[in-house]
Write an enzyme that holds these catalytic residues in place. Structure first.
Site, PDB file in Angstrom:
ATOM      1  N   SER A  61       0.812  -1.219   0.000  1.00 34.97           N
ATOM      2  CA  SER A  61       0.000   0.000   0.000  1.00 34.97           C
ATOM      3  C   SER A  61       0.845   1.270   0.000  1.00 34.97           C
ATOM      4  CB  SER A  61      -0.941   0.030   1.210  1.00 34.97           C
ATOM      5  OG  SER A  61      -1.920  -0.957   1.080  1.00 34.97           O
ATOM      6  N   ASP A  97      -8.953  -4.124   2.781  1.00 36.82           N
ATOM      7  CA  ASP A  97      -7.650  -4.798   2.748  1.00 36.82           C
ATOM      8  C   ASP A  97      -7.451  -5.726   3.943  1.00 36.82           C
ATOM      9  OD1 ASP A  97      -4.757  -4.968   1.798  1.00 36.82           O
ATOM     10  OD2 ASP A  97      -4.488  -4.167   3.817  1.00 36.82           O
TER      11      ASP A  97
HETATM   12 ZN   LIG Z   1      -2.657  -5.077   2.540  1.00 38.00          ZN
END
Ligand SMILES: [Zn+2]
Length: 375
Positions: free
Chosen positions: A86, A265
């Site tokens: 990320s 996520d």
């Molecule tokens: Zn992640």
């Protein structure tokens, strides 16, 4: 409608002869629809399967994503890995520069990557961040921080205080309370810079303008399944839009707001289908609120994308006999990590017609900067 008119005018501009030169000039101006307000929305770990799951579980009733007026696909690889994290993906989406996994807001050689939010802020736009993780996390951090490691939370917290971001809502209270500057905590440092610091959504409700930081948890906010209000992201987005609009009401410049559906996520890492659904739903409601704002405020562009896909989610038939009327559905996972597939971009509002096709994640902020006419 405005953008459609712009689209028509662009066609006219290339088709008409010099006899209509006066009209051509005005068409030329209108053809480049200027984006005054940008709402940049990032579903962390949200691939096409996560969006498809939302649609499927809602019995195919249209979601906010279905309102999109244009779409694109972006590749997500980082400078040193075909599968990004990320931090590298956030840096690419924020600044248009590739970097190594784990690095935030700087190139592999240490050169700082200036984000479009920083550029907008310098040019007089209001700026904002709304997340469900801590405000020092990789995706929001990519818009204001410049550090060799996303784990440098102390330094990122100091850079947050100096960032000049006008509205920031999420978690991360602990890192600001523990941080210190000139004998004061970083929360006091924010207050010295005229920020109103609030600690829950009720308290935020009484704020309608000015600089505000909402610190709703020590680190991550809870997931929806662990008790976060399932409407948090929508309500926080609406509040941020209200404050930013009020702050720039008398200015020619608008605002740039980044909203992250942060925990699609984390639920993906946990291979938790029910959790992915709830986080994607909260994010979709925020997307709908942003699109409603764009309807009421011409000059607003809503861009919805992801930094990468998490979990290799696939929606599979439970049986291989396709003659059955229903075979059941399985949510299967390819990994507890990230994947390297392209992710979608959904566009809505002024300038939506200007972005489509297949591109790299670094191309998206470059196009957005162009539409906002950032220097
Ligand atoms: Zn992640």
């Amino acid at each position: 409608m405005k953008k459609l008119i712009c689209g028509v005018l662009v066609v006219l501009m290339t088709a008409v002869t010099p006899v209509l030169s006066a009209k051509s000039n005005s068409a030329k101006k209108a053809g480049k629809c200027e984006v005054k307000n940008l709402i940049y929305m990032i579903g962390d770990g949200m691939g096409l399967a996560q969006v498809s799951m939302l649609l499927l579980e809602g019995k195919y009733l249209p979601t906010a994503f279905n309102r999109s007026e244009n779409i694109a696909l972006i590749s997500t690889y980082s400078a040193n890995n075909r599968v990004t994290d990320s931090a590298a993906a956030g840096t690419a989406l924020a600044s248009g520069h590739k970097t190594d996994n784990g690095m935030l807001g700087q190139e592999p050689d240490g050169t700082p990557c200036v984000s479009i939010m920083e550029r907008a802020g310098k040019e007089g736009y209001q700026t904002g961040l709304v997340v469900t993780v801590y405000l020092q996390h990789a995706t929001p951090g990519a818009f204001y921080a410049h550090v060799p490691s996303r784990n440098d939370l102390g330094v990122i917290s100091e850079q947050f205080v100096e960032s000049g971001v006008d509205v920031a809502l999420g978690g991360g209270k602990k890192f600001l309370a523990e941080g210190e500057k000139a004998g004061k905590s970083l929360i006091e440092a924010l207050e010295d810079k005229d920020y109103k610091v609030v600690y829950d959504m009720d308290e935020l409700g009484s704020v309608d303008k000015g600089k505000v930081v909402g610190l709703f948890s020590d680190e991550y906010m809870p997931t929806v399944l662990n008790g976060r209000d399932p409407n948090y992201l929508k309500e926080a987005t609406e509040k941020a839009l209200e404050i930013l609009s009020n702050n720039c009401a008398d200015s020619k410049k608008g605002f740039m707001l980044m909203v992250e559906g942060s925990q699609i996520d984390s639920e993906g890492h946990a291979n938790n289908a029910a959790g992915i659904l709830e986080e994607t739903r909260d994010f979709a409601q925020a997307v709908g609120a942003a699109m409603d704002f764009a309807d009421q405020n011409p000059g607003t562009l809503v861009v919805v994308t992801a930094d990468h896909e998490t979990s290799g989610l696939s929606i599979t038939s439970n049986k291989t006999d396709f003659t059955l009327s229903d075979s059941g559905i399985g949510y299967d996972f390819g990994t507890t990590g990230h994947t390297g597939i392209m992710v979608p971009v959904y566009l809505y509002g002024t300038g939506a017609e200007q972005i489509n096709g297949i591109m790299d994640n670094t191309d998206l902020p470059k196009k957005l900067a162009e539409l906002m006419r950032l220097k």
